[in-house]
Scaffold this motif. Structure first.
Motif, PDB file in Angstrom:
ATOM      1  N   TYR A  90       0.931  -1.535   0.464  1.00  0.00           N
ATOM      2  CA  TYR A  90       0.056   0.252   0.004  1.00  0.00           C
ATOM      3  C   TYR A  90       1.085   1.543  -0.182  1.00  0.00           C
ATOM      4  O   TYR A  90       0.967   2.403  -0.614  1.00  0.00           O
ATOM      5  CB  TYR A  90      -0.986   0.147   0.952  1.00  0.00           C
ATOM      6  CG  TYR A  90      -1.678   1.480   1.166  1.00  0.00           C
ATOM      7  CD1 TYR A  90      -2.894   1.679   0.364  1.00  0.00           C
ATOM      8  CD2 TYR A  90      -0.567   2.027   2.222  1.00  0.00           C
ATOM      9  CE1 TYR A  90      -3.187   3.135   0.986  1.00  0.00           C
ATOM     10  CE2 TYR A  90      -1.341   3.430   2.873  1.00  0.00           C
ATOM     11  CZ  TYR A  90      -2.114   4.465   1.636  1.00  0.00           C
ATOM     12  OH  TYR A  90      -3.133   5.312   2.330  1.00  0.00           O
TER      13      TYR A  90
ATOM     14  N   GLN B  80       4.029   1.664  -1.118  1.00  0.00           N
ATOM     15  CA  GLN B  80       4.726   2.124  -2.271  1.00  0.00           C
ATOM     16  C   GLN B  80       3.952   2.787  -2.692  1.00  0.00           C
ATOM     17  O   GLN B  80       3.637   3.013  -3.850  1.00  0.00           O
ATOM     18  CB  GLN B  80       5.692   0.616  -2.683  1.00  0.00           C
ATOM     19  CG  GLN B  80       6.125   0.464  -1.559  1.00  0.00           C
ATOM     20  CD  GLN B  80       6.691  -1.429  -1.798  1.00  0.00           C
ATOM     21  OE1 GLN B  80       6.405  -2.413  -2.493  1.00  0.00           O
ATOM     22  NE2 GLN B  80       8.019  -1.872  -1.447  1.00  0.00           N
ATOM     23  N   SER B  81       2.573   1.684  -3.601  1.00  0.00           N
ATOM     24  CA  SER B  81       1.472   2.347  -4.039  1.00  0.00           C
ATOM     25  C   SER B  81       1.589   4.193  -4.396  1.00  0.00           C
ATOM     26  O   SER B  81       0.849   5.090  -4.692  1.00  0.00           O
ATOM     27  CB  SER B  81       0.047   2.133  -3.818  1.00  0.00           C
ATOM     28  OG  SER B  81       0.300   0.419  -4.108  1.00  0.00           O
ATOM     29  N   VAL B  82       1.426   4.387  -2.920  1.00  0.00           N
ATOM     30  CA  VAL B  82       0.884   5.919  -2.367  1.00  0.00           C
ATOM     31  C   VAL B  82       2.365   7.046  -3.168  1.00  0.00           C
ATOM     32  O   VAL B  82       2.071   7.784  -3.775  1.00  0.00           O
ATOM     33  CB  VAL B  82       1.031   5.976  -1.129  1.00  0.00           C
ATOM     34  CG1 VAL B  82       0.356   7.568  -0.897  1.00  0.00           C
ATOM     35  CG2 VAL B  82       0.002   5.576  -0.622  1.00  0.00           C
TER      36      VAL B  82
ATOM     37  N   MET C 172       2.190   7.316  -6.838  1.00  0.00           N
ATOM     38  CA  MET C 172       1.026   7.885  -7.560  1.00  0.00           C
ATOM     39  C   MET C 172       1.520   9.213  -7.108  1.00  0.00           C
ATOM     40  O   MET C 172       1.481  10.368  -7.869  1.00  0.00           O
ATOM     41  CB  MET C 172      -0.272   7.728  -6.323  1.00  0.00           C
ATOM     42  CG  MET C 172      -1.209   6.632  -6.988  1.00  0.00           C
ATOM     43  SD  MET C 172      -2.591   6.537  -7.043  1.00  0.00           S
ATOM     44  CE  MET C 172      -3.211   7.877  -6.914  1.00  0.00           C
TER      45      MET C 172
ATOM     46  N   ARG D  99      -3.990  17.134  -5.752  1.00  0.00           N
ATOM     47  CA  ARG D  99      -3.033  15.002  -5.927  1.00  0.00           C
ATOM     48  C   ARG D  99      -2.409  15.189  -4.644  1.00  0.00           C
ATOM     49  O   ARG D  99      -1.699  14.440  -3.787  1.00  0.00           O
ATOM     50  CB  ARG D  99      -2.917  14.739  -6.705  1.00  0.00           C
ATOM     51  CG  ARG D  99      -4.055  14.251  -8.548  1.00  0.00           C
ATOM     52  CD  ARG D  99      -3.361  13.697  -9.617  1.00  0.00           C
ATOM     53  NE  ARG D  99      -4.373  14.245 -10.401  1.00  0.00           N
ATOM     54  CZ  ARG D  99      -4.368  13.343 -11.657  1.00  0.00           C
ATOM     55  NH1 ARG D  99      -2.928  12.588 -11.512  1.00  0.00           N
ATOM     56  NH2 ARG D  99      -5.510  13.272 -12.418  1.00  0.00           N
TER      57      ARG D  99
ATOM     58  N   PHE E 246      -3.574  15.399  -1.174  1.00  0.00           N
ATOM     59  CA  PHE E 246      -4.331  14.440  -1.403  1.00  0.00           C
ATOM     60  C   PHE E 246      -3.463  13.075  -1.259  1.00  0.00           C
ATOM     61  O   PHE E 246      -4.062  12.528   0.247  1.00  0.00           O
ATOM     62  CB  PHE E 246      -5.491  14.101  -2.071  1.00  0.00           C
ATOM     63  CG  PHE E 246      -6.769  13.524  -1.682  1.00  0.00           C
ATOM     64  CD1 PHE E 246      -7.647  14.051  -0.939  1.00  0.00           C
ATOM     65  CD2 PHE E 246      -6.850  12.102  -2.147  1.00  0.00           C
ATOM     66  CE1 PHE E 246      -8.998  13.485  -1.078  1.00  0.00           C
ATOM     67  CE2 PHE E 246      -7.875  11.234  -1.435  1.00  0.00           C
ATOM     68  CZ  PHE E 246      -8.387  12.064  -1.561  1.00  0.00           C
ATOM     69  N   LEU E 247      -2.322  13.368  -1.371  1.00  0.00           N
ATOM     70  CA  LEU E 247      -1.854  11.618  -1.231  1.00  0.00           C
ATOM     71  C   LEU E 247      -0.981  11.823   0.223  1.00  0.00           C
ATOM     72  O   LEU E 247      -0.738  10.405   0.967  1.00  0.00           O
ATOM     73  CB  LEU E 247      -1.113  11.401  -2.383  1.00  0.00           C
ATOM     74  CG  LEU E 247      -1.791  10.994  -3.653  1.00  0.00           C
ATOM     75  CD1 LEU E 247      -0.821  10.869  -4.661  1.00  0.00           C
ATOM     76  CD2 LEU E 247      -2.815   9.701  -3.459  1.00  0.00           C
TER      77      LEU E 247
ATOM     78  N   PRO F  62      -1.088  13.327   3.217  1.00  0.00           N
ATOM     79  CA  PRO F  62      -1.679  12.426   4.265  1.00  0.00           C
ATOM     80  C   PRO F  62      -1.655  11.117   4.384  1.00  0.00           C
ATOM     81  O   PRO F  62      -2.365  10.403   5.365  1.00  0.00           O
ATOM     82  CB  PRO F  62      -3.298  13.079   4.126  1.00  0.00           C
ATOM     83  CG  PRO F  62      -3.117  14.796   3.553  1.00  0.00           C
ATOM     84  CD  PRO F  62      -2.146  13.738   2.601  1.00  0.00           C
ATOM     85  N   GLN F  63      -1.903   9.907   3.000  1.00  0.00           N
ATOM     86  CA  GLN F  63      -2.470   9.024   3.521  1.00  0.00           C
ATOM     87  C   GLN F  63      -1.541   8.207   3.541  1.00  0.00           C
ATOM     88  O   GLN F  63      -1.300   6.758   3.069  1.00  0.00           O
ATOM     89  CB  GLN F  63      -3.487   8.461   2.489  1.00  0.00           C
ATOM     90  CG  GLN F  63      -4.642   9.074   1.825  1.00  0.00           C
ATOM     91  CD  GLN F  63      -5.139   8.642   0.763  1.00  0.00           C
ATOM     92  OE1 GLN F  63      -5.700   7.826  -0.045  1.00  0.00           O
ATOM     93  NE2 GLN F  63      -5.404   9.558  -0.592  1.00  0.00           N
TER      94      GLN F  63
ATOM     95  N   GLU G 283      -0.343   5.642   7.773  1.00  0.00           N
ATOM     96  CA  GLU G 283      -1.422   4.374   7.917  1.00  0.00           C
ATOM     97  C   GLU G 283      -0.276   3.238   7.141  1.00  0.00           C
ATOM     98  O   GLU G 283      -0.722   1.935   7.562  1.00  0.00           O
ATOM     99  CB  GLU G 283      -2.306   4.724   7.860  1.00  0.00           C
ATOM    100  CG  GLU G 283      -2.668   4.913   5.795  1.00  0.00           C
ATOM    101  CD  GLU G 283      -4.071   5.667   5.738  1.00  0.00           C
ATOM    102  OE1 GLU G 283      -5.052   4.589   5.469  1.00  0.00           O
ATOM    103  OE2 GLU G 283      -4.300   6.955   5.860  1.00  0.00           O
ATOM    104  N   GLY G 284       0.554   4.186   6.429  1.00  0.00           N
ATOM    105  CA  GLY G 284       1.192   2.286   5.371  1.00  0.00           C
ATOM    106  C   GLY G 284       2.637   1.880   6.094  1.00  0.00           C
ATOM    107  O   GLY G 284       3.154   1.128   5.886  1.00  0.00           O
TER     108      GLY G 284
END
Lengths: 150, 150
Positions: A31, A33-35, A38, A67, A70-71, A73-74, A77-78
């Protein structure tokens, strides 16, 4: 009353433990790594404009900045406890030994990306370039300390 | 005049060709898989609430719905011409043979995730559950036709 508080505390601890157990380390690693992927995807066209490889385009820059804001702050949690291993990762184990410092650096990134989105939306190229420098600095500050790069 | 139009047309074609050439197929594949991973990461806790595995929590549901609505419009750019191969991918080649239909399905997803974010933010559990069903339907409709699953 006291008993209720203790029970409520235990229930909260249990809920946290269950929530943490629900996510496998490799899932969290994949997860986060996906953030980052992006973020990178959106970062590249911004860097191209910053370096004058492509013409400055305020609207496009603002879209990518939005973007990032938005990304960012996510990301945190990873990085749950225990996700220092479980799959290939560039995240150094120091992250979990210095979680308060890591969180602080993540907060810096969130603040700088938010500021970048705001200034980019306003459309002032010079200010946007200046804020981009600060944002990239927030990335680098964390990578230098917590990212293992071969 | 006619010559100018032809030249402008050629310049536009060239610009498109350069932009397309700038992104390697494997980079686009890695990017779109990252968007899907982030969508999945946010989808799981929503499904847990829908299936009553975890207690209904409007604020948490709305947070994840908001993220889906932000991520969905970022999928399509991960499917540029030529990215049907270049890395392991579940995307069927039919996507590029039916790009208008694929885009239409992506538009459906964007619309449904936006509606889900709006209804979830309003906090009505029954309506949110109903709109989640429609959103999941938009996912499935595209997967059934364009995703190769072993």
């Amino acid at each position: 009353m006291r008993k209720t508080v203790v029970l409520a505390g235990m229930a909260a601890l249990l809920a946290t433990a269950i929530a943490a157990a629900a996510v496998k380390p490799e899932t969290a690693i994949h997860y986060r790594q996906s953030v980052y992927t992006m973020i990178g995807w959106n970062f590249v066209p911004m860097v191209d404009m910053i370096k004058n490889k492509t013409p400055w385009d305020s609207a496009t820059f603002a879209k990518h900045a939005d973007r990032l804001a938005f990304l960012a702050p996510q990301l945190l949690e990873g990085f749950p406890e225990g996700s220092d291993k479980g799959a290939e990762t560039e995240a150094k184990p120091e992250i979990w030994k210095n979680m308060d410092d890591f969180k602080s650096k993540m907060s810096d990134l969130v603040r700088e990306t938010k500021a970048l989105a705001d200034v980019a939306r306003a459309g002032d190229e010079a200010k946007t370039r200046e804020q981009f420098r600060k944002t990239a600095g927030a990335c680098k500050s964390c990578h230098d300390k917590y990212r293992s790069e071969e």
